[in-house]
Every structure is written in structure tokens, then in C-alpha cells.
Design a protein around this motif. Structure first.
Motif, PDB file in Angstrom:
ATOM      1  N   LEU A 129       8.877  -9.601   9.089  1.00  0.00           N
ATOM      2  CA  LEU A 129       7.715  -9.940   9.925  1.00  0.00           C
ATOM      3  C   LEU A 129       6.717 -10.900   9.268  1.00  0.00           C
ATOM      4  CD1 LEU A 129       7.159  -6.578  11.810  1.00  0.00           C
ATOM      5  CD2 LEU A 129       7.555  -8.817  12.863  1.00  0.00           C
ATOM      6  N   PRO A 130       6.421 -10.769   7.984  1.00  0.00           N
ATOM      7  CA  PRO A 130       5.509 -11.751   7.381  1.00  0.00           C
ATOM      8  C   PRO A 130       6.042 -13.185   7.448  1.00  0.00           C
ATOM      9  CG  PRO A 130       5.658  -9.820   5.977  1.00  0.00           C
ATOM     10  CD  PRO A 130       6.713  -9.672   7.052  1.00  0.00           C
ATOM     11  N   LYS A 131       7.351 -13.351   7.331  1.00  0.00           N
ATOM     12  CA  LYS A 131       7.959 -14.680   7.435  1.00  0.00           C
ATOM     13  C   LYS A 131       7.789 -15.235   8.850  1.00  0.00           C
ATOM     14  CE  LYS A 131      11.565 -13.400   4.163  1.00  0.00           C
ATOM     15  NZ  LYS A 131      12.990 -13.074   4.055  1.00  0.00           N
ATOM     16  N   MET A 132       7.966 -14.350   9.843  1.00  0.00           N
ATOM     17  CA  MET A 132       7.820 -14.788  11.230  1.00  0.00           C
ATOM     18  C   MET A 132       6.363 -15.169  11.513  1.00  0.00           C
ATOM     19  SD  MET A 132      10.454 -12.263  13.205  1.00  0.00           S
ATOM     20  CE  MET A 132      10.452 -13.187  14.730  1.00  0.00           C
ATOM     21  N   ALA A 133       5.438 -14.372  10.996  1.00  0.00           N
ATOM     22  CA  ALA A 133       4.016 -14.674  11.192  1.00  0.00           C
ATOM     23  C   ALA A 133       3.669 -16.018  10.565  1.00  0.00           C
ATOM     24  CB  ALA A 133       3.151 -13.562  10.607  1.00  0.00           C
ATOM     25  N   GLN A 134       4.172 -16.257   9.366  1.00  0.00           N
ATOM     26  CA  GLN A 134       3.888 -17.506   8.673  1.00  0.00           C
ATOM     27  C   GLN A 134       4.484 -18.706   9.405  1.00  0.00           C
ATOM     28  OE1 GLN A 134       5.236 -17.577   4.609  1.00  0.00           O
ATOM     29  NE2 GLN A 134       4.106 -19.415   4.120  1.00  0.00           N
ATOM     30  N   ALA A 135       5.616 -18.507  10.059  1.00  0.00           N
ATOM     31  CA  ALA A 135       6.279 -19.605  10.765  1.00  0.00           C
ATOM     32  C   ALA A 135       5.641 -19.907  12.113  1.00  0.00           C
ATOM     33  CB  ALA A 135       7.762 -19.278  10.959  1.00  0.00           C
ATOM     34  N   ALA A 136       4.894 -18.982  12.659  1.00  0.00           N
ATOM     35  CA  ALA A 136       4.283 -19.172  13.978  1.00  0.00           C
ATOM     36  C   ALA A 136       3.124 -20.160  13.901  1.00  0.00           C
ATOM     37  CB  ALA A 136       3.802 -17.831  14.527  1.00  0.00           C
ATOM     38  N   ALA A 137       3.068 -21.047  14.879  1.00  0.00           N
ATOM     39  CA  ALA A 137       1.962 -22.005  14.958  1.00  0.00           C
ATOM     40  C   ALA A 137       0.772 -21.396  15.700  1.00  0.00           C
ATOM     41  CB  ALA A 137       2.418 -23.281  15.658  1.00  0.00           C
ATOM     42  N   SER A 138       1.059 -20.590  16.694  1.00  0.00           N
ATOM     43  CA  SER A 138       0.011 -19.969  17.502  1.00  0.00           C
ATOM     44  C   SER A 138      -0.685 -18.865  16.713  1.00  0.00           C
ATOM     45  CB  SER A 138       0.620 -19.374  18.778  1.00  0.00           C
ATOM     46  OG  SER A 138      -0.255 -18.441  19.366  1.00  0.00           O
ATOM     47  N   GLU A 139      -2.001 -18.934  16.691  1.00  0.00           N
ATOM     48  CA  GLU A 139      -2.776 -17.900  16.001  1.00  0.00           C
ATOM     49  C   GLU A 139      -2.569 -16.531  16.666  1.00  0.00           C
ATOM     50  OE1 GLU A 139      -7.400 -17.319  14.925  1.00  0.00           O
ATOM     51  OE2 GLU A 139      -6.605 -19.351  14.673  1.00  0.00           O
ATOM     52  N   LYS A 140      -2.477 -16.530  17.991  1.00  0.00           N
ATOM     53  CA  LYS A 140      -2.253 -15.263  18.698  1.00  0.00           C
ATOM     54  C   LYS A 140      -0.894 -14.662  18.349  1.00  0.00           C
ATOM     55  CE  LYS A 140      -5.272 -16.035  22.659  1.00  0.00           C
ATOM     56  NZ  LYS A 140      -5.357 -16.196  24.114  1.00  0.00           N
ATOM     57  N   LEU A 141       0.105 -15.515  18.212  1.00  0.00           N
ATOM     58  CA  LEU A 141       1.438 -15.024  17.843  1.00  0.00           C
ATOM     59  C   LEU A 141       1.429 -14.520  16.400  1.00  0.00           C
ATOM     60  CD1 LEU A 141       4.347 -14.491  18.617  1.00  0.00           C
ATOM     61  CD2 LEU A 141       4.869 -16.903  18.067  1.00  0.00           C
ATOM     62  N   GLN A 142       0.752 -15.233  15.514  1.00  0.00           N
ATOM     63  CA  GLN A 142       0.618 -14.762  14.135  1.00  0.00           C
ATOM     64  C   GLN A 142      -0.021 -13.378  14.112  1.00  0.00           C
ATOM     65  OE1 GLN A 142      -1.746 -17.755  12.157  1.00  0.00           O
ATOM     66  NE2 GLN A 142      -0.055 -19.211  12.038  1.00  0.00           N
ATOM     67  N   GLN A 143      -1.076 -13.200  14.882  1.00  0.00           N
ATOM     68  CA  GLN A 143      -1.770 -11.915  14.946  1.00  0.00           C
ATOM     69  C   GLN A 143      -0.854 -10.826  15.508  1.00  0.00           C
ATOM     70  OE1 GLN A 143      -5.270 -12.831  17.249  1.00  0.00           O
ATOM     71  NE2 GLN A 143      -6.329 -13.762  15.506  1.00  0.00           N
ATOM     72  N   ALA A 144      -0.065 -11.172  16.514  1.00  0.00           N
ATOM     73  CA  ALA A 144       0.863 -10.193  17.098  1.00  0.00           C
ATOM     74  C   ALA A 144       1.889  -9.745  16.058  1.00  0.00           C
ATOM     75  CB  ALA A 144       1.559 -10.784  18.325  1.00  0.00           C
ATOM     76  N   PHE A 145       2.410 -10.687  15.284  1.00  0.00           N
ATOM     77  CA  PHE A 145       3.371 -10.331  14.236  1.00  0.00           C
ATOM     78  C   PHE A 145       2.701  -9.493  13.148  1.00  0.00           C
ATOM     79  CE2 PHE A 145       6.093 -14.269  15.347  1.00  0.00           C
ATOM     80  CZ  PHE A 145       6.936 -13.520  16.141  1.00  0.00           C
ATOM     81  N   ASP A 146       1.485  -9.865  12.759  1.00  0.00           N
ATOM     82  CA  ASP A 146       0.759  -9.102  11.741  1.00  0.00           C
ATOM     83  C   ASP A 146       0.472  -7.679  12.224  1.00  0.00           C
ATOM     84  OD1 ASP A 146       0.741 -11.202   9.905  1.00  0.00           O
ATOM     85  OD2 ASP A 146      -1.257 -11.902  10.504  1.00  0.00           O
ATOM     86  N   GLN A 147       0.071  -7.565  13.474  1.00  0.00           N
ATOM     87  CA  GLN A 147      -0.204  -6.236  14.030  1.00  0.00           C
ATOM     88  C   GLN A 147       1.078  -5.404  14.082  1.00  0.00           C
ATOM     89  OE1 GLN A 147      -1.509  -6.125  18.152  1.00  0.00           O
ATOM     90  NE2 GLN A 147      -2.593  -4.203  17.818  1.00  0.00           N
ATOM     91  N   HIS A 148       2.175  -6.042  14.468  1.00  0.00           N
ATOM     92  CA  HIS A 148       3.433  -5.298  14.531  1.00  0.00           C
ATOM     93  C   HIS A 148       3.918  -4.901  13.129  1.00  0.00           C
ATOM     94  CE1 HIS A 148       6.688  -3.404  16.477  1.00  0.00           C
ATOM     95  NE2 HIS A 148       7.600  -4.154  15.891  1.00  0.00           N
ATOM     96  N   LEU A 149       3.596  -5.712  12.135  1.00  0.00           N
ATOM     97  CA  LEU A 149       3.934  -5.334  10.762  1.00  0.00           C
ATOM     98  C   LEU A 149       3.232  -4.019  10.397  1.00  0.00           C
ATOM     99  CD1 LEU A 149       5.097  -5.734   7.920  1.00  0.00           C
ATOM    100  CD2 LEU A 149       3.135  -7.242   7.437  1.00  0.00           C
ATOM    101  N   GLN A 150       1.965  -3.902  10.729  1.00  0.00           N
ATOM    102  CA  GLN A 150       1.221  -2.670  10.446  1.00  0.00           C
ATOM    103  C   GLN A 150       1.857  -1.486  11.188  1.00  0.00           C
ATOM    104  OE1 GLN A 150      -2.853  -3.583  11.429  1.00  0.00           O
ATOM    105  NE2 GLN A 150      -3.065  -4.986   9.708  1.00  0.00           N
TER     106      GLN A 150
END
Length: 164
Positions: free
Chosen positions: A28-49
Motif C-alpha cells: 500500500l505505501p508503494k501504491m500511495a506514492q505512485a498515485a498522483a491524486s491527493e485523495k487517492l493517496q489519502q485513501a491508500f494511506d487510510q487503508h494501510l492503517q
């Protein structure tokens, strides 16, 4: 592992899910880092938690069963993560890549929804009410994540990708 009865199968499936979740914690951290959208990054970060909490819940279930969570490799999750890694490496428009990352993440969610639905049924059949409660909570969170990803795709990401 020999699977002679439903309890053995239940433990086998729980170990598979445990491995899947621990793989996802790394991906998940790799996916968050690869996302351009801030909302998508946040969604991946939240799902990591959430995923870290899913691992803790599974460890609690294994503790209650006095069983080891290790011993299975979830090859399905390995394949899904490999597909996600291929998307990350692609040379693509950022918005299109975000749409592809959502698609990859939703395949993961659908796999997890199926897996948790199965072990919920086993926990119920084996009269494991505490485990069932924990597994149902995780199942509902997986469904909510899938819905959130769909909403994000429909409301903005896919529109941006289409305009690219």
C-alpha cells in the motif's frame, strides 16, 4: 498442512488471509506514492492503517485459537500485488495511472471480501462468536473501502483520465 476437517480448513484460510494482509501492508505505501491524486493517496494511506488493524485482529484470533498465523503464502495476493507493481512501473498519464491503480486496488478488495466472507461462514459454523465479530468488522471495512474507491473513481479520477 493436512486439512481433515472444517477447523483445519478455517485455520488454513485464516493463515492465507493473514499472509495476504501482511503482503498488502508492504504494498500500500508503494501504491500511495505512485498515485498522483491527493485523495487517492489519502485513501491508500487510510487503508494501510485499516490493514494494519486487520493484521492485529487476525493475530488476536490466532491467539484465541492458540495457533500460529504463519505457514501459508497467499499466491493470489502475490499476483494481485504484482499486477499493481506493473501499473506503477508503466509510463502513463498520471490521471490514467490513478484510474489503473484504483482498478488494481479494487481487485484486491474483491479478493479480500470473498476471503473474509468465507471465514465468517466457517467461524459461524464452528461456533467462534468472538472471531466472527472481528472477521465481520473487517469484512465491512473491506466493503466500505471498495465503495470508497468506486466513489473516488466515478466522482473524479475516471473523469480526469477520460479528459487526458
Amino acid at each position: 498442512m493436512i486439512v481433515d476437517n472444517l477447523k483445519d480448513l478455517y485455520l488454513d484460510e485464516l493463515r492465507d488471509i493473514y499472509d495476504a494482509e501482511t503482503q498488502l501492508v508492504k504494498a500500500l505505501p508503494k501504491m500511495a506514492q505512485a498515485a498522483a491524486s491527493e485523495k487517492l493517496q489519502q485513501a491508500f494511506d487510510q487503508h494501510l492503517q485499516q490493514t494494519q488493524e486487520h493484521v492485529r485482529r487476525l493475530e488476536q484470533i490466532f491467539d484465541d485459537l492458540e495457533a500460529n498465523p504463519k505457514g501459508e503464502t497467499c499466491e493470489a495476493m502475490q499476483g494481485l500485488i504484482k499486477e499493481g507493481d506493473q501499473i506503477i512501473k508503466k509510463d502513463a498519464d498520471a490521471d490514467v495511472k490513478d484510474a489503473a491503480l484504483i482498478a488494481a486496488a479494487q481487485r484486491v478488495e474483491h479478493y479480500e471480501i470473498a476471503a473474509y466472507g468465507t471465514v465468517c461462514t466457517y467461524a459461524e459454523s464452528l461456533s467462534q462468536p468472538e472471531a466472527l465479530d472481528l472477521l465481520k468488522k473487517t469484512l465491512e471495512e473491506e466493503k466500505a473501502t471498495d465503495a470508497k474507491l468506486t466513489d473516488l473513481a466515478v466522482s473524479s479520477i475516471n473523469k480526469k483520465a477520460q479528459a487526458s
